[in-house]
Design a protein around this motif. Structure first.
Motif, PDB file in Angstrom:
ATOM      1  N   ARG A 200       0.974  -1.355   0.160  1.00 51.28           N
ATOM      2  CA  ARG A 200       0.094  -0.091   0.026  1.00 51.28           C
ATOM      3  C   ARG A 200       0.487   1.117   0.240  1.00 51.28           C
ATOM      4  O   ARG A 200       1.405   1.565   0.860  1.00 51.28           O
ATOM      5  CB  ARG A 200      -0.793  -0.400   1.252  1.00 51.28           C
ATOM      6  N   PRO A 201       1.347   1.451  -1.312  1.00 46.18           N
ATOM      7  CA  PRO A 201       1.965   2.415  -1.303  1.00 46.18           C
ATOM      8  C   PRO A 201       1.517   4.070  -0.910  1.00 46.18           C
ATOM      9  O   PRO A 201       0.088   4.094  -0.978  1.00 46.18           O
ATOM     10  CB  PRO A 201       2.203   3.078  -2.807  1.00 46.18           C
ATOM     11  N   SER A 202       2.375   5.004   0.483  1.00 45.07           N
ATOM     12  CA  SER A 202       1.381   6.300   0.910  1.00 45.07           C
ATOM     13  C   SER A 202       1.081   7.539  -0.697  1.00 45.07           C
ATOM     14  O   SER A 202       0.419   7.594  -0.085  1.00 45.07           O
ATOM     15  CB  SER A 202       2.278   7.015   1.713  1.00 45.07           C
ATOM     16  N   ASP A 203       2.416   7.490  -1.902  1.00 49.58           N
ATOM     17  CA  ASP A 203       1.676   8.109  -2.338  1.00 49.58           C
ATOM     18  C   ASP A 203       0.147   7.628  -3.584  1.00 49.58           C
ATOM     19  O   ASP A 203       0.433   7.925  -4.367  1.00 49.58           O
ATOM     20  CB  ASP A 203       3.029   8.335  -3.725  1.00 49.58           C
ATOM     21  N   GLY A 204      -0.007   6.237  -2.870  1.00 47.48           N
ATOM     22  CA  GLY A 204      -1.203   5.895  -3.841  1.00 47.48           C
ATOM     23  C   GLY A 204      -0.910   5.146  -5.189  1.00 47.48           C
ATOM     24  O   GLY A 204      -1.697   4.654  -5.772  1.00 47.48           O
ATOM     25  N   GLY A 205       0.239   4.573  -5.224  1.00 52.91           N
ATOM     26  CA  GLY A 205       0.832   3.734  -6.527  1.00 52.91           C
ATOM     27  C   GLY A 205       0.447   2.829  -6.678  1.00 52.91           C
ATOM     28  O   GLY A 205      -0.223   2.296  -4.994  1.00 52.91           O
ATOM     29  N   ALA A 206       0.281   2.125  -6.937  1.00 52.87           N
ATOM     30  CA  ALA A 206      -0.717   0.273  -7.698  1.00 52.87           C
ATOM     31  C   ALA A 206       0.468  -0.165  -6.889  1.00 52.87           C
ATOM     32  O   ALA A 206       1.673  -0.084  -6.115  1.00 52.87           O
ATOM     33  CB  ALA A 206       0.469   0.272  -9.039  1.00 52.87           C
ATOM     34  N   PRO A 207      -0.314  -0.978  -6.275  1.00 52.65           N
ATOM     35  CA  PRO A 207       0.507  -1.824  -5.125  1.00 52.65           C
ATOM     36  C   PRO A 207       2.262  -2.899  -6.043  1.00 52.65           C
ATOM     37  O   PRO A 207       1.988  -3.024  -6.771  1.00 52.65           O
ATOM     38  CB  PRO A 207      -0.246  -3.473  -4.813  1.00 52.65           C
ATOM     39  N   GLY A 208       2.847  -2.976  -4.977  1.00 53.07           N
ATOM     40  CA  GLY A 208       4.214  -3.443  -5.327  1.00 53.07           C
ATOM     41  C   GLY A 208       5.272  -2.238  -6.299  1.00 53.07           C
ATOM     42  O   GLY A 208       6.182  -2.640  -6.974  1.00 53.07           O
ATOM     43  N   THR A 209       4.590  -1.003  -6.790  1.00 49.66           N
ATOM     44  CA  THR A 209       5.521  -0.073  -7.463  1.00 49.66           C
ATOM     45  C   THR A 209       5.967   0.446  -6.107  1.00 49.66           C
ATOM     46  O   THR A 209       6.844   1.770  -6.473  1.00 49.66           O
ATOM     47  CB  THR A 209       4.570   0.905  -8.235  1.00 49.66           C
ATOM     48  N   VAL A 210       5.920   0.645  -4.740  1.00 52.74           N
ATOM     49  CA  VAL A 210       6.613   1.113  -3.735  1.00 52.74           C
ATOM     50  C   VAL A 210       7.755   1.541  -4.097  1.00 52.74           C
ATOM     51  O   VAL A 210       8.650   0.290  -4.328  1.00 52.74           O
ATOM     52  CB  VAL A 210       6.083   0.903  -2.630  1.00 52.74           C
ATOM     53  N   ASP A 211       8.320   2.437  -3.857  1.00 56.35           N
ATOM     54  CA  ASP A 211      10.105   2.951  -3.765  1.00 56.35           C
ATOM     55  C   ASP A 211      10.356   3.823  -2.666  1.00 56.35           C
ATOM     56  O   ASP A 211      10.385   4.721  -2.415  1.00 56.35           O
ATOM     57  CB  ASP A 211      10.192   4.263  -5.415  1.00 56.35           C
ATOM     58  N   ALA A 212      11.609   3.481  -2.056  1.00 60.72           N
ATOM     59  CA  ALA A 212      12.283   3.303  -1.086  1.00 60.72           C
ATOM     60  C   ALA A 212      12.577   4.763  -1.173  1.00 60.72           C
ATOM     61  O   ALA A 212      12.850   5.614  -0.731  1.00 60.72           O
ATOM     62  CB  ALA A 212      13.421   1.960  -0.528  1.00 60.72           C
ATOM     63  N   ALA A 213      12.899   5.105  -2.762  1.00 65.34           N
ATOM     64  CA  ALA A 213      13.672   6.124  -2.525  1.00 65.34           C
ATOM     65  C   ALA A 213      12.248   7.535  -2.633  1.00 65.34           C
ATOM     66  O   ALA A 213      12.927   8.723  -2.084  1.00 65.34           O
ATOM     67  CB  ALA A 213      14.398   6.643  -3.823  1.00 65.34           C
ATOM     68  N   ALA A 214      11.134   7.268  -3.088  1.00 67.86           N
ATOM     69  CA  ALA A 214      10.383   8.074  -2.811  1.00 67.86           C
ATOM     70  C   ALA A 214      10.042   8.379  -1.303  1.00 67.86           C
ATOM     71  O   ALA A 214       9.809   9.424  -0.842  1.00 67.86           O
ATOM     72  CB  ALA A 214       9.185   8.050  -3.742  1.00 67.86           C
ATOM     73  N   ALA A 215       9.588   7.409  -0.795  1.00 66.71           N
ATOM     74  CA  ALA A 215       9.528   7.356   1.056  1.00 66.71           C
ATOM     75  C   ALA A 215      10.239   7.690   1.828  1.00 66.71           C
ATOM     76  O   ALA A 215      10.159   8.569   2.395  1.00 66.71           O
ATOM     77  CB  ALA A 215       9.076   5.409   1.097  1.00 66.71           C
ATOM     78  N   LEU A 216      11.592   8.044   1.065  1.00 69.89           N
ATOM     79  CA  LEU A 216      12.571   8.450   1.548  1.00 69.89           C
ATOM     80  C   LEU A 216      12.632   9.692   1.563  1.00 69.89           C
ATOM     81  O   LEU A 216      12.779  10.593   2.804  1.00 69.89           O
ATOM     82  CB  LEU A 216      14.478   8.169   0.939  1.00 69.89           C
ATOM     83  N   ALA A 217      11.841  10.748   0.579  1.00 71.50           N
ATOM     84  CA  ALA A 217      12.551  11.617   0.095  1.00 71.50           C
ATOM     85  C   ALA A 217      10.999  12.140   1.159  1.00 71.50           C
ATOM     86  O   ALA A 217      10.958  13.736   1.372  1.00 71.50           O
ATOM     87  CB  ALA A 217      12.111  12.433  -1.617  1.00 71.50           C
ATOM     88  N   ALA A 218      10.178  11.815   0.784  1.00 69.68           N
ATOM     89  CA  ALA A 218       8.893  12.317   1.874  1.00 69.68           C
ATOM     90  C   ALA A 218       9.349  12.248   3.893  1.00 69.68           C
ATOM     91  O   ALA A 218       8.729  13.328   4.219  1.00 69.68           O
ATOM     92  CB  ALA A 218       7.871  10.895   2.464  1.00 69.68           C
ATOM     93  N   VAL A 219       9.988  10.961   4.221  1.00 69.81           N
ATOM     94  CA  VAL A 219      10.615  11.815   5.193  1.00 69.81           C
ATOM     95  C   VAL A 219      11.740  12.785   5.346  1.00 69.81           C
ATOM     96  O   VAL A 219      11.589  13.892   6.238  1.00 69.81           O
ATOM     97  CB  VAL A 219      11.607  10.374   5.839  1.00 69.81           C
TER      98      VAL A 219
END
Length: 465
Positions: A200-219
């Motif tokens: 469940r990507p926090s940016d609403g993307g498709a399942p399985g498409t989560v990118d650690a880099a994007a999550a870290l950018a949000a941090v």
């Protein structure tokens, strides 16, 4: 009060499932009525049966029903609920004394527990340890230590986090009901960032498409918004427990380590549920090759006795003034002896190997359900910390109704399972690391069969939704 007599069991507890009565049985129902008359209704209950004996992978209730234990007291009795070494060490300590308070007069078992944790928690640096009683105490004291060392007030936590039921740890916990509901106002120095949830990507993307880099950018965005220089600690579970046994996307924990170093923030690894061998390594963060500045241990640390610990860099742990850490029961001598027995159980590597074997068997039995049954949208976890998430396959709308129905049906057949997750739609498995293969396969077979039956019954509703 009922007078209690202590008797030695005549024979070992059979390591087999046995349903002798309806669940709950008549004696459990009677005792539950007494509970209702005397115990606060604020305590929930997963299965209203009263346990008489427990050992290995079995819980036996007062009606003679034997349940396969896929809960371990929520990841506590990893070495079994009647481990011989634990019993022997605690019994010997009972003959000497039960309590003095370590802050009043000392005893060596406290020091030896600290020594072992200093040597075995992740991190190639000099360490010190402080002992407490509960996981929430460990979390709160980690925040105290980080604040004392940095002079900063704020704490960063994450979506799906669970850190405890005390006032501060409720603020750090993400799930509102039942943990935060009606208990505010809560401390305001706690801020939440997105996690790297692969399903469940926090940016609403498709399942399985989560990118650690994007999550870290949000941090980084969160820290920039509030001012990174105001944050004392960043607290993360390497595998999120109550949030749904979520294994973060690869690289997320390492990225948090980099961010913490860049801004002088204390990285706290909350290993309260995932640590002490549960995932097949002694600490779950070892899978990512990441060490926290502070590492928290509890739950399985003392084989069922209340004990928790904060272990970390010496310069952080010693930043607190004398008398600033402690607690009347912190590092109770009975619990310390139990922990030393648990450490002995880990010496030959068998328990860690067992955790990895449990995962292999569970994947063999349960992972095919993801492809076969649409509502089983993910099987995940590591070692003996495993979960199945239930949701509508097209929309990922959580199905807590199915999780509850599956768990209840397992209980009726003599298998104790737990639910968890932000939406209550996850079946979690926490078998003791000493469960034998036959018992494990029996329990997994029951669970698999119940899932198939429940999903089939729900299929018309799903197709009409």
């Amino acid at each position: 009060m009922t007078e209690m007599t202590i008797e030695t069991p005549a024979a070992p507890l059979p390591q087999s499932r046995h349903v002798a009565t309806a669940v709950p049985g008549p004696r459990s129902r009677m005792l539950h009525q007494e509970r209702v008359a005397h115990v606060s209704a604020g305590f929930g209950i997963t299965l209203p049966v009263f346990i008489d004996r427990a050992d290995g992978g079995i819980l036996q209730d007062v009606d003679g029903n034997r349940f396969i234990d896929f809960a371990s007291g929520i990841a506590v009795t990893s070495v079994g609920a009647a481990n011989l070494r634990v019993r022997q060490r605690v019994a010997a300590q009972l003959d000497r004394f039960t309590h003095t308070c370590f802050m009043v007069t000392e005893y060596d078992s406290f020091t030896q527990v600290c020594r072992w944790l200093n040597e075995h928690t992740p991190g190639d640096f000099d360490k010190r340890t402080a002992l407490f009683s509960t996981g929430a105490e460990a979390v709160e004291n980690a925040v105290k230590i980080a604040r004392a060392a940095t002079g900063r007030p704020n704490v960063l936590v994450f979506d799906e986090a669970y850190h405890g039921r005390s006032l501060l740890t409720m603020a750090m916990t993400a799930k509102v009901n039942p943990y935060r509901l009606n208990f505010g106002p809560l401390p305001v120095e706690v801020f939440r960032a997105p996690s790297a949830n692969p399903l469940r990507p926090s940016d609403g993307g498709a399942p399985g498409t989560v990118d650690a880099a994007a999550a870290l950018a949000a941090v980084e965005d969160m820290l920039t918004e509030r001012g990174p220089e105001t944050f004392a600690a960043m607290v993360i579970e390497p595998i999120q427990g109550e949030g749904g046994f979520i294994v973060p996307a690869p690289g997320f924990l390492a990225g948090l380590r980099t961010i913490a170093d860049r801004h002088g923030i204390v990285l706290v690894m909350d290993e309260i549920q995932a640590g002490m061998g549960r995932t097949g390594t002694l600490y779950a963060s070892e899978y990512e090759g990441v060490a926290g500045d502070l590492t928290l241990s509890a739950k399985a640390l003392a084989g069922g006795l209340p004990l928790s610990a904060v272990t970390g860099r010496t310069e952080l742990m010693n930043a607190v003034h004398a008398g600033g850490l402690g607690g009347t029961y912190a590092g109770n001598p009975l619990a310390c002896e139990a922990a030393l027995a648990v450490f002995e159980e880990f010496e030959d590597g068998t328990l860690l190997a067992n955790a990895r074997s449990i995962e292999a068997v569970a994947r063999e039995v349960l992972e095919p359900l993801v492809a076969e049954i649409g509502v089983v949208v993910q099987f995940r976890g590591r070692g003996a910390m495993l979960a199945l998430e239930l949701a509508d396959p097209d929309t990922l709308k959580p199905r807590p109704d199915l999780a509850q129905a599956i768990s209840a049906a397992c209980h009726a057949e003599g298998v104790l399972t737990l639910t968890c997750g932000t939406y209550g739609n996850v079946i979690r498995l926490l078998p003791p690391l000493v469960i034998n293969d036959e018992l494990l396969r029996d329990g997994l077979g029951v669970l698999s069969g119940v899932i198939r039956k429940t999903a089939a019954a729900a299929a018309p509703a799903l197709s009409g939704s």
